[in-house]
Scaffold this motif. Structure first.
Motif, PDB file in Angstrom:
ATOM      1  N   GLN A  44      -9.479   7.985   6.724  1.00 21.58           N
ATOM      2  CA  GLN A  44      -8.726   7.348   5.646  1.00 21.58           C
ATOM      3  C   GLN A  44      -7.213   7.578   5.780  1.00 21.58           C
ATOM      4  O   GLN A  44      -6.498   7.528   4.783  1.00 21.58           O
ATOM      5  CB  GLN A  44      -9.190   7.910   4.285  1.00 21.58           C
ATOM      6  N   VAL A  45      -6.724   7.809   6.972  1.00 23.15           N
ATOM      7  CA  VAL A  45      -5.309   8.117   7.184  1.00 23.15           C
ATOM      8  C   VAL A  45      -4.380   7.039   6.632  1.00 23.15           C
ATOM      9  O   VAL A  45      -3.357   7.372   6.024  1.00 23.15           O
ATOM     10  CB  VAL A  45      -5.032   8.410   8.678  1.00 23.15           C
ATOM     11  N   PRO A  46      -4.665   5.744   6.787  1.00 24.79           N
ATOM     12  CA  PRO A  46      -3.730   4.758   6.218  1.00 24.79           C
ATOM     13  C   PRO A  46      -3.530   4.911   4.709  1.00 24.79           C
ATOM     14  O   PRO A  46      -2.418   4.756   4.209  1.00 24.79           O
ATOM     15  CB  PRO A  46      -4.386   3.415   6.537  1.00 24.79           C
ATOM     16  N   TYR A  47      -4.596   5.258   3.983  1.00 28.07           N
ATOM     17  CA  TYR A  47      -4.457   5.460   2.542  1.00 28.07           C
ATOM     18  C   TYR A  47      -3.592   6.681   2.233  1.00 28.07           C
ATOM     19  O   TYR A  47      -2.781   6.664   1.306  1.00 28.07           O
ATOM     20  CB  TYR A  47      -5.817   5.601   1.871  1.00 28.07           C
ATOM     21  N   LEU A  48      -3.778   7.743   3.023  1.00 27.69           N
ATOM     22  CA  LEU A  48      -2.970   8.937   2.819  1.00 27.69           C
ATOM     23  C   LEU A  48      -1.510   8.670   3.155  1.00 27.69           C
ATOM     24  O   LEU A  48      -0.607   9.205   2.514  1.00 27.69           O
ATOM     25  CB  LEU A  48      -3.518  10.090   3.665  1.00 27.69           C
ATOM     26  N   ARG A  49      -1.262   7.827   4.135  1.00 31.61           N
ATOM     27  CA  ARG A  49       0.128   7.483   4.478  1.00 31.61           C
ATOM     28  C   ARG A  49       0.768   6.648   3.376  1.00 31.61           C
ATOM     29  O   ARG A  49       1.958   6.784   3.103  1.00 31.61           O
ATOM     30  CB  ARG A  49       0.188   6.767   5.808  1.00 31.61           C
ATOM     31  N   TRP A  50      -0.008   5.779   2.726  1.00 33.70           N
ATOM     32  CA  TRP A  50       0.540   5.032   1.601  1.00 33.70           C
ATOM     33  C   TRP A  50       0.900   5.973   0.461  1.00 33.70           C
ATOM     34  O   TRP A  50       1.891   5.751  -0.246  1.00 33.70           O
ATOM     35  CB  TRP A  50      -0.425   3.948   1.128  1.00 33.70           C
ATOM     36  N   LEU A  51       0.112   7.011   0.280  1.00 33.86           N
ATOM     37  CA  LEU A  51       0.428   8.016  -0.731  1.00 33.86           C
ATOM     38  C   LEU A  51       1.750   8.705  -0.393  1.00 33.86           C
ATOM     39  O   LEU A  51       2.556   9.003  -1.278  1.00 33.86           O
ATOM     40  CB  LEU A  51      -0.710   9.023  -0.830  1.00 33.86           C
ATOM     41  N   GLN A  52       1.984   8.923   0.897  1.00 36.55           N
ATOM     42  CA  GLN A  52       3.265   9.497   1.332  1.00 36.55           C
ATOM     43  C   GLN A  52       4.428   8.565   0.999  1.00 36.55           C
ATOM     44  O   GLN A  52       5.517   9.025   0.656  1.00 36.55           O
ATOM     45  CB  GLN A  52       3.246   9.785   2.833  1.00 36.55           C
ATOM     46  N   TRP A  53       4.212   7.259   1.124  1.00 30.96           N
ATOM     47  CA  TRP A  53       5.263   6.299   0.768  1.00 30.96           C
ATOM     48  C   TRP A  53       5.595   6.391  -0.715  1.00 30.96           C
ATOM     49  O   TRP A  53       6.760   6.297  -1.113  1.00 30.96           O
ATOM     50  CB  TRP A  53       4.851   4.871   1.118  1.00 30.96           C
ATOM     51  N   VAL A  54       4.577   6.562  -1.536  1.00 31.40           N
ATOM     52  CA  VAL A  54       4.800   6.691  -2.982  1.00 31.40           C
ATOM     53  C   VAL A  54       5.643   7.935  -3.264  1.00 31.40           C
ATOM     54  O   VAL A  54       6.591   7.896  -4.055  1.00 31.40           O
ATOM     55  CB  VAL A  54       3.454   6.733  -3.740  1.00 31.40           C
TER      56      VAL A  54
END
Length: 186
Positions: free
Chosen positions: A15-25
């Motif tokens: 699920q790395v892409p979802y975690l990276r989106w969380l980093q963007w937030v």
């Protein structure tokens, strides 16, 4: 990770892409607070220049997408400074509570953030002992706004220490941090 429905590290790796989106937030939140900090306490131009400097800085661009806690630390640091300075200006319990909570988050994210939290605390102590406002000098030391900020930052630091207590022994008492390891010549 339970909030995202991720049970173990293998599910997280898928699920790395979802975690990276969380980093963007988190990165956007850091940008918002850096700009708000500059605008509120200095000027509109300082806020905009701070934001421009931050988003064009190569380390920020590099570490934003890494899942290592750097951007989260930057977010917590900006929020801590914003709310502790706001609490000094307004004497608001809301700002004190947020400053305490983000101090906990800052120290729990990376223990090396203690240096930054300590510097903000020292500045708050300095501003409490020698306030710029003449009316503030007439108030009892413990009732000054800066003393409340120091107390809030201390509570956050103590909460982080309590949260680290289960692993504090193995963190401080291992072979890498001993004063004289057994196989050292001097």
């Amino acid at each position: 990770m339970d909030l995202l429905g991720i049970g173990d590290i293998y599910q997280a790796m898928s699920q790395v892409p979802y975690l990276r989106w969380l980093q963007w937030v988190v990165a956007v939140g850091a940008c918002v607070y850096v700009m708000a900090l500059g605008r509120r306490f200095f000027s509109h131009q300082v806020g905009v220049l701070s934001l421009v400097f931050l988003v064009t800085c190569l380390p920020f661009l590099n570490f934003t997408m890494q899942l290592r806690g750097y951007c989260l630390s930057m977010f917590f640091a900006a929020v801590m400074v914003f709310h502790s300075w706001s609490a000094e200006q307004e004497k608001s319990w809301w700002h004190l509570a947020v400053a305490s909570l983000v101090t906990f988050g800052l120290l729990y994210t990376q223990p090396s953030n203690a240096y930054f939290a300590l510097s903000v605390g020292i500045l708050a102590v300095w501003r409490t002992i020698w306030p710029a406002d003449t009316e503030e000098k007439q108030v009892s030391f413990w009732r000054r706004r800066g003393a409340m900020v120091v107390a809030a930052l201390t509570v956050g630091a103590l909460l982080a220490l309590v949260a680290y207590s289960p692993v504090l022994g193995s963190l401080l008492d291992n072979r890498f941090v001993q004063a004289s390891p057994p196989n050292r010549m001097f």
